[in-house]
Design a protein around this motif. Sequence first.
Motif, PDB file in Angstrom:
ATOM      1  N   SER A 355      44.631  42.418  42.580  1.00 27.14           N
ATOM      2  CA  SER A 355      44.914  42.002  41.204  1.00 27.14           C
ATOM      3  C   SER A 355      45.386  40.557  41.122  1.00 27.14           C
ATOM      4  N   ALA A 356      45.256  39.811  42.224  1.00 22.88           N
ATOM      5  CA  ALA A 356      45.827  38.462  42.286  1.00 22.88           C
ATOM      6  C   ALA A 356      45.114  37.471  41.374  1.00 22.88           C
ATOM      7  N   ASN A 357      43.821  37.654  41.142  1.00 24.70           N
ATOM      8  CA  ASN A 357      43.052  36.684  40.352  1.00 24.70           C
ATOM      9  C   ASN A 357      42.288  37.373  39.225  1.00 24.70           C
ATOM     10  N   PRO A 358      42.995  37.817  38.197  1.00 22.14           N
ATOM     11  CA  PRO A 358      42.306  38.515  37.098  1.00 22.14           C
ATOM     12  C   PRO A 358      41.410  37.557  36.329  1.00 22.14           C
ATOM     13  N   PRO A 359      40.295  38.042  35.779  1.00 20.04           N
ATOM     14  CA  PRO A 359      39.405  37.177  35.002  1.00 20.04           C
ATOM     15  C   PRO A 359      40.096  36.707  33.722  1.00 20.04           C
ATOM     16  N   SER A 360      39.716  35.538  33.260  1.00 19.23           N
ATOM     17  CA  SER A 360      40.325  34.983  32.042  1.00 19.23           C
ATOM     18  C   SER A 360      40.101  35.904  30.846  1.00 19.23           C
ATOM     19  N   GLU A 361      38.948  36.618  30.844  1.00 15.53           N
ATOM     20  CA  GLU A 361      38.661  37.532  29.733  1.00 15.53           C
ATOM     21  C   GLU A 361      39.705  38.647  29.654  1.00 15.53           C
ATOM     22  N   TRP A 362      40.214  39.074  30.806  1.00 15.55           N
ATOM     23  CA  TRP A 362      41.235  40.114  30.813  1.00 15.55           C
ATOM     24  C   TRP A 362      42.577  39.558  30.344  1.00 15.55           C
ATOM     25  N   LYS A 363      42.950  38.402  30.868  1.00 14.84           N
ATOM     26  CA  LYS A 363      44.253  37.834  30.509  1.00 14.84           C
ATOM     27  C   LYS A 363      44.353  37.538  29.020  1.00 14.84           C
ATOM     28  N   SER A 364      43.209  37.209  28.397  1.00 18.60           N
ATOM     29  CA  SER A 364      43.226  36.871  26.968  1.00 18.60           C
ATOM     30  C   SER A 364      42.959  38.076  26.067  1.00 18.60           C
ATOM     31  N   SER A 365      42.652  39.237  26.641  1.00 20.64           N
ATOM     32  CA  SER A 365      42.350  40.419  25.837  1.00 20.64           C
ATOM     33  C   SER A 365      43.619  40.981  25.220  1.00 20.64           C
ATOM     34  N   PRO A 366      43.589  41.329  23.941  1.00 21.22           N
ATOM     35  CA  PRO A 366      44.796  41.881  23.301  1.00 21.22           C
ATOM     36  C   PRO A 366      45.272  43.184  23.925  1.00 21.22           C
ATOM     37  N   GLY A 367      44.359  43.933  24.531  1.00 17.86           N
ATOM     38  CA  GLY A 367      44.748  45.214  25.126  1.00 17.86           C
ATOM     39  C   GLY A 367      45.202  45.123  26.564  1.00 17.86           C
ATOM     40  N   ALA A 368      45.219  43.931  27.147  1.00 17.87           N
ATOM     41  CA  ALA A 368      45.627  43.784  28.546  1.00 17.87           C
ATOM     42  C   ALA A 368      47.121  44.018  28.724  1.00 17.87           C
ATOM     43  N   LYS A 369      47.904  43.473  27.823  1.00 16.96           N
ATOM     44  CA  LYS A 369      49.353  43.678  27.811  1.00 16.96           C
ATOM     45  C   LYS A 369      50.009  43.344  29.146  1.00 16.96           C
ATOM     46  N   ASP A 370      49.548  42.257  29.736  1.00 21.24           N
ATOM     47  CA  ASP A 370      50.146  41.739  30.965  1.00 21.24           C
ATOM     48  C   ASP A 370      50.095  42.730  32.128  1.00 21.24           C
ATOM     49  N   ARG A 371      49.132  43.631  32.091  1.00 20.76           N
ATOM     50  CA  ARG A 371      48.987  44.583  33.197  1.00 20.76           C
ATOM     51  C   ARG A 371      47.967  44.068  34.199  1.00 20.76           C
ATOM     52  N   PRO A 372      48.137  44.378  35.485  1.00 21.83           N
ATOM     53  CA  PRO A 372      47.168  43.935  36.493  1.00 21.83           C
ATOM     54  C   PRO A 372      45.849  44.683  36.364  1.00 21.83           C
ATOM     55  N   LEU A 373      44.774  44.016  36.727  1.00 24.00           N
ATOM     56  CA  LEU A 373      43.444  44.621  36.734  1.00 24.00           C
ATOM     57  C   LEU A 373      42.903  44.556  38.158  1.00 24.00           C
ATOM     58  N   PRO A 374      43.072  45.606  38.942  1.00 24.37           N
ATOM     59  CA  PRO A 374      42.625  45.557  40.344  1.00 24.37           C
ATOM     60  C   PRO A 374      41.106  45.458  40.455  1.00 24.37           C
ATOM     61  N   ARG A 375      40.668  44.598  41.341  1.00 24.45           N
ATOM     62  CA  ARG A 375      39.244  44.407  41.599  1.00 24.45           C
ATOM     63  C   ARG A 375      38.924  45.024  42.950  1.00 24.45           C
ATOM     64  N   LEU A 376      38.272  46.191  42.927  1.00 27.45           N
ATOM     65  CA  LEU A 376      37.990  46.959  44.126  1.00 27.45           C
ATOM     66  C   LEU A 376      36.614  47.594  44.005  1.00 27.45           C
ATOM     67  N   TYR A 377      36.035  47.975  45.120  1.00 27.14           N
ATOM     68  CA  TYR A 377      34.785  48.718  45.053  1.00 27.14           C
ATOM     69  C   TYR A 377      35.089  50.179  44.717  1.00 27.14           C
ATOM     70  N   ARG A 378      34.499  50.643  43.632  1.00 27.31           N
ATOM     71  CA  ARG A 378      34.736  51.997  43.113  1.00 27.31           C
ATOM     72  C   ARG A 378      36.216  52.247  42.852  1.00 27.31           C
TER      73      ARG A 378
END
Length: 536
Positions: A355-378
Amino acid sequence: MTTSGHSAPPSPRPKTVAVIGLGAMGIVAVKNLVEEGFDVTGFERNPYVGGLWHYTDDKNTLSVLPDTQTNVTVDSGCYTDYPYPKGTPAYCSAKEVENYLESYVDHFGLRPHFHLNTIITGITRQDDFDKWRIDIEGQASRHFDKVVMATGPHVKPCMPDIKDAHLFSGPIIHSRAFKKPEELRGRRVVVLGLGNTGGDIADALVGIASSVTLSHNRGAVILPRFVNGLPASHLVTHRRIDIQGTAEKCIPSQLLGRLVSRKVKGIMKTAFGDIDPSWRLDPAPSLDVSVPVVSDTLMDHLRAGDVRSAPGIRRIVSPNEIELDDGTTIEADALICCTGYKNDFGILDTRFDPSANPPSEWKSSPGAKDRPLPRLYRNVFSLDQPGSLAFVGCVWFATGAFCLADLTSMCIAQVWAGKSSLPPAREMSRWADVQERRICSLAQRGSPIPTSVPHREWLMWADRTAGTGVFENLGWGCAGWRFWWRERELCRYMMDGVLAAAMWRVFDKGKRKPWEGAKAEIVRVNEAAREEKRIR
């Protein structure tokens, strides 16, 4: 000695695996890895296993309340090869879950693999040695070939930034610190957030607090545990999962979301009757961006006026006064923030934090609410080190969490044992790209769980990877027809009956270990459900 007089070559040393966290997700990961011959050590910071299912008075540690009841029935909410004891209620108590987890650990002899009261301070990749260094508070570091992160999704509380909070004279706490309703006897309590936790805490305070106000910015779907006297979770079958998976390919996601929400709202209306607009449950977010609130009593409390619904909080006005988003004010003595949790992988080497480098689209999304978005296979395997770093607890869809963790750790064990393979790095990255875009899109119109994945698509992948054989034997191919012809009753139960966790241990594909009691367990829970339906 061999016949030629030479010593036989030594057996290869089992690969060592560290499992971080021994809640419900970690203990099943240890079990499935041990079953495949790995040398596994599980680490847990607390002096007990079971995570949040072990009640504790410690207000800095998340745990259930003593009167917490499960939202998933025991037949689908258990591990795949270890059912709850016969006679356990369909929706059991937190204590019964805790006892079940302790029994599971003892049944499979897992305690020798556990290190409790052990705080991990860092996990670093030692590239030169192809090892992971586990730094332990007060102890020497240890090295492992592989690491499974099983710390779960409830690592850090999410606290809202309430304007002028310093003016409030009463406690402002996160729901994690709410342990004993009696501590708030006679107080005017505001519960912020309408989710499962907010609903449970509001219910628990009725008759104890002098007033209970449930403050929320959005509506919600509230579902009972039982529909027409039968467990609501029994409405979900393997066939319905198949049908919805097909619909997801043919119907635009927003339209499908609205159709599913309309169906579920119909169940809500049938169960609870007309919905008073003052409860502010409408409009409710689509179920593809929100989770239903499961409660048998909240609607009754709203109807009786024991719980009052109110808009969200704008600011604190004075030591005992809160201004709401509609400009009105209410008096309050305590504020409980039921605003959720977020994952945190801070103990991992930064290079491998998914979750160290979330996409800008996630950080700016109103529903993100400062939560991490893990990038993993499956949502399971590290894209950088898939052969030695994996995660249990980063997959979510509406199902039993124990069964889901069991399936996830089966997949990890089978891949690392060399019985299943992962696709090339480029394909794994492409899957993660699609997943990111999907979640970011959902976050534009709601607040999705960041780790949610497409239900049927993920299950089909797990089915192949773990080697459960479910989709093959319940499909339209030769294996499916053979299974139907030889075991028609069992086939019918697995397709259209109770979605028992044991179904994932029926078939033997030469990968994960089947359970010889799986068929009997599926028949038992379905016959019990059929008898209950007949009585009703």
